[in-house]
Design an enzyme around this catalytic site. Structure first.
Site, PDB file in Angstrom:
ATOM      1  N   GLN B 141       0.769  -1.062   0.058  1.00  0.00           N
ATOM      2  CA  GLN B 141       0.180   0.167   0.088  1.00  0.00           C
ATOM      3  C   GLN B 141       1.271   0.876  -0.225  1.00  0.00           C
ATOM      4  OE1 GLN B 141      -3.263   0.299   3.073  1.00  0.00           O
ATOM      5  NE2 GLN B 141      -3.042   1.753   3.164  1.00  0.00           N
ATOM      6  N   GLY B 142       0.441   2.072  -1.493  1.00  0.00           N
ATOM      7  CA  GLY B 142       1.526   3.658  -1.102  1.00  0.00           C
ATOM      8  C   GLY B 142       0.284   4.350  -0.976  1.00  0.00           C
ATOM      9  N   SER B 144       1.009   7.124   2.018  1.00  0.00           N
ATOM     10  CA  SER B 144       1.968   8.278   2.545  1.00  0.00           C
ATOM     11  C   SER B 144       3.227   9.113   1.734  1.00  0.00           C
ATOM     12  CB  SER B 144       2.574   7.766   3.836  1.00  0.00           C
ATOM     13  OG  SER B 144       2.124   7.466   5.357  1.00  0.00           O
ATOM     14  N   SER B 176       4.405  -0.559   4.491  1.00  0.00           N
ATOM     15  CA  SER B 176       4.806  -1.728   5.507  1.00  0.00           C
ATOM     16  C   SER B 176       4.721  -3.366   3.279  1.00  0.00           C
ATOM     17  CB  SER B 176       3.805  -2.785   5.611  1.00  0.00           C
ATOM     18  OG  SER B 176       3.776  -1.344   6.946  1.00  0.00           O
ATOM     19  N   GLU B 259      -9.104  -2.797   7.347  1.00  0.00           N
ATOM     20  CA  GLU B 259      -8.061  -2.057   8.529  1.00  0.00           C
ATOM     21  C   GLU B 259      -7.718  -1.899  10.013  1.00  0.00           C
ATOM     22  OE1 GLU B 259      -6.294   1.412  10.616  1.00  0.00           O
ATOM     23  OE2 GLU B 259      -4.256   0.957   9.315  1.00  0.00           O
ATOM     24  N   GLU B 378      -2.700  10.053  17.710  1.00  0.00           N
ATOM     25  CA  GLU B 378      -3.396  11.348  17.734  1.00  0.00           C
ATOM     26  C   GLU B 378      -4.700  11.548  16.684  1.00  0.00           C
ATOM     27  OE1 GLU B 378      -0.774   9.859  18.282  1.00  0.00           O
ATOM     28  OE2 GLU B 378      -0.076  11.002  19.768  1.00  0.00           O
TER      29      GLU B 378
END
Lengths: 322, 396
Positions: B141-142, B144, B176, B259, B378
């Site tokens: 998965q791309g 970020s 990842s 997820e 956060e």
């Protein structure tokens, strides 16, 4: 129950607790609502009843009713909730020391009761003593929760007349599920107080609920509450003692977190006598102790897990999705 | 008052039938695993000292599970599966870990990405999913970028449409299992930077495409858990779009639900095995019982919550902002379990070179990231504060 039925029932129960201040009037009001038919069709509706009782901080004999029903005992008795720790995780009961039952317990009953049901940890398994109320000293006790309707009973009893109680584990599980729901109701009450306060209260020209530090504390509270609520849902569907203990441990932890964070974000106002947060705290810690406080349950569950050959796992897929 | 269909079944009776089907699948699978200890021996309790070794072993086990049908169950027939409800996939991961076999890491990314591809690009799923289910192709998965982490909508990796192709330039990071991956679900900017989340699209990019370079990032545990991926004029067929052009944000948000569904479920199964190990190798004194009990409770809380999300997603429900609660439970549980190992096995955790202890250290480092990836703790707390509790907006 679908979402609409749940919402309607919740509203009815909330109104019922708001209108019924007399604990002894509660069974009458529930009968008028047709509560027995509701739980006959949806046993899990009991969670809603106790959650609303917690939210309303109402005092009643409903918990005894649940425990005695599972035990197959008449509802005219009171249940002795042991204060000590140790013994069997799933069957907490008064220990027998030197041939004598050492009873130190609290009662949650409302109004006079003919007898007290005392679970006893006998070597051959849990037994139950039925003690005439007149034979022991029952003292009303204020303690942490003066409005909680608590009594304390201490006695040294002869175990000879105790009868086998094969259903005690089942009764404890039902009691734990009900208590877990009541604790979640209290946690929701604390969270609602806090949300309202931080929304209304302004400092530095904005609501204090706009400060990240405050928001994060309350988000944590919501996480604990929803985890416990899900465990309660599974516990009612599962019916077993392990799921009930998990639900109660998570609910006790959730309300502990909720009242602590609420006490912080509500500031000094939150700790005044007139602000109801202290009432939530008082009731929550009192109820958390029945059938094992959350810290004791956590360690006892740890012992249970370590003694098991295969890791015990609750199964969310054993419960139909709503 | 109750809905009854022509077959006379109510929603309740259908739900009960679902529960029975899951239980029977679990029993069959458990019996199969128990009957194949020889065939599965090399995977039992395996500890891999590199990310590449874990992926390699995962590929073999995925193939084996595919050949026996277990790895195809719960996936759509049109995409190479055998059909059935997705919850049957959850049962596979659960039963593997329960029996001491690490679930192939490939399934983690597949469970995150594949539902979105199936939903938004069924034809593409039919072409690409079969080779993923066999283990031959692995997915990454791309999302970020160096300058777009928590603020994902500011991403800049560009895809410019030229005829039937998109031309990609830019960079992705923190992927990842990006090392060794065959293709990557890549969130790219097809609109202007100012368009924020409205100008994004999702492409399934083959990492062997000329103009794509994958560089491993050595993670704190010493393994190449992550990768950065560079695009320099890489040409990707337009039929690799997942959803429409400009629909990338919706696809990404849809994907993130999973997820907190089956991805979180794979992880809870994994840390459940770690709790079992901890319980088996620790003397049951009172402090240890409290520590193990708390770790187990955290894992069970996650299990019940994300199990419910798996069921809801399987029923086609939209699980929105409240899945941030699942995500916080995931981070909390993963860290709690590995922290229990640090606390209870301190001498071994710090000063032993046994495989089992290196595995604890590796997992400990790995789980530090579970409050970062997929939206930091956060961000999750902010979503809960805004959309679950309805608190005043930050800084308002």
């Amino acid at each position: 129950m679908d979402a609409d039925e749940t919402r309607l029932l919740t509203e009815s129960l909330r109104a019922l607790f708001a209108e019924t201040s007399d604990p002894e009037g509660l069974p009458v009001a529930l009968a008028e609502l047709g509560w027995d038919e509701v739980t006959a069709e949806h046993p899990a509706a009991e969670a809603l009843l106790f959650e609303e009782q917690g939210r309303a901080r109402a005092v009643s004999g409903l918990l005894d009713g649940v425990v005695l029903r599972e035990l197959g005992a008449p509802p005219t008795a009171a249940v002795a909730y042991r204060l000590g720790t140790g013994g069997d995780l799933f069957e907490p009961a008064a220990p027998v020391v030197d041939g004598t039952v050492r009873l130190d317990a609290v009662l949650r009953a409302v109004g006079p009761r003919a007898s007290i049901v005392v679970p006893v940890a006998a070597p051959e398994g849990t037994r139950v003593l039925r003690v005439p109320s007149a034979d022991v000293e029952v003292k009303e006790v204020a303690g942490l929760d003066p409005d909680g309707g608590w009594s304390r009973v201490t006695a040294a009893l002869d175990p000879a007349s105790a009868e086998p109680a094969p259903l005690w584990g089942q009764a404890v599980a039902a009691g734990r599920r009900a208590l877990a729901a009541e604790l979640v109701g209290l946690a929701r009450a604390a969270l609602e107080l806090a949300v309202r306060h931080v929304t209304d209260r302004r400092q530095f020209g904005r609501p204090v609920g706009g400060f990240q530090a405050v928001r994060f504390r309350l988000a944590e509270v919501a996480v604990g509450i929803e985890a416990a609520a899900e465990a309660i849902r599974v516990a009612f569907a599962d019916g077993g003692p392990l799921a009930a203990a998990v639900a109660k441990a998570l609910a006790g932890a959730a309300v502990d977190r909720a009242v602590r964070q609420a006490a912080q974000v509500c500031g000094a106002m939150g700790l005044t006598w007139e602000f109801p947060l202290h009432e939530v705290m008082r009731r929550a810690y009192g109820l958390d102790m029945l059938f094992g406080d959350w810290e004791t349950l956590t360690a006892d569950l740890g012992r249970h897990v370590m003694a098991a050959g295969t890791l015990p796992q609750l199964d969310p897929f054993s419960v139909p999705a709503l | 008052m109750r809905q009854t269909d022509r077959a006379g079944s109510t929603p309740d009776s259908r739900a009960t039938a679902g529960v029975t089907a899951v239980r029977e699948h679990r029993q069959r699978l458990r019996a199969w695993i128990e009957s194949r200890t020889d065939e599965l021996k090399e995977f039992h309790g395996a500890v891999y000292r590199t990310a590449e070794a874990a992926l390699g072993a995962g590929r073999l086990l995925t193939r084996l599970l595919y050949d026996h049908g277990w790895g195809r169950t719960g996936w759509p027939v049109q995409a190479g599966g055998l059909g059935g409800p997705p919850v049957l996939r959850s049962v596979l991961y659960d039963e593997l870990e329960r029996a001491g076999y690490p679930a192939p890491v490939q399934y983690e990314m597949l469970e995150t990405l594949a539902p979105a591809v199936i939903r938004f690009a069924p034809d593409l799923a039919a072409r690409l999913l079969p080779s993923a289910l066999t283990g031959e192709a692995t997915w990454a998965q791309g999302f970020s970028e160096p300058e777009a982490g928590s603020d994902l909508a500011s991403l800049r990796c560009r895809a410019r449409r030229e005829g039937d192709e998109y031309v990609l330039s830019g960079q992705k990071i923190w992927s990842s299992q990006g090392v060794g991956a065959t293709r990557m679900g890549t969130l790219v900017r097809t609109g202007t930077t100012e368009s924020r989340h409205r100008g994004l699209s999702m492409l399934m990019v083959d990492l062997s495409t000329p103009g794509v370079e994958v560089r491993p990032i050595r993670y704190a545990n010493g393994h190449n858990e992550l990768a950065e991926v560079f695009f320099d004029g890489a040409r990707v067929p337009a039929d690799r779009l997942v959803g429409d052009e400009g629909q990338g944000w919706a696809v990404a948000m849809y994907l993130l639900q999973f997820e907190r569904g089956n991805y979180a479920w794979v992880r809870q199964a994994h840390i459940g095995r770690l709790v079992a190990e901890l319980a088996a190798h620790t003397a049951p004194d009172t402090p240890a019982a409290a520590e193990v009990g708390a770790a187990w409770l955290a894992q069970q809380a996650l299990r019940l919550r994300c199990g419910r999300t798996v069921q809801r997603l399987g029923a086609g429900e939209v699980a929105g902002a409240e899945t941030s609660i699942d995500k916080v439970l995931l981070g909390t549980a993963e860290q709690r379990v590995c922290d229990a190992a640090l606390s209870l096995r301190r001498p071994e955790f710090l000063f032993s070179d046994r495989d089992a202890d290196e595995a604890w250290r590796s997992d400990w480092f790995y789980t530090r990231a579970s409050t970062l990836y997929g939206g930091t703790a956060e961000i999750q707390r902010t979503i809960i504060a805004d959309r679950v509790l309805g608190l005043p907006r930050e800084g308002s």
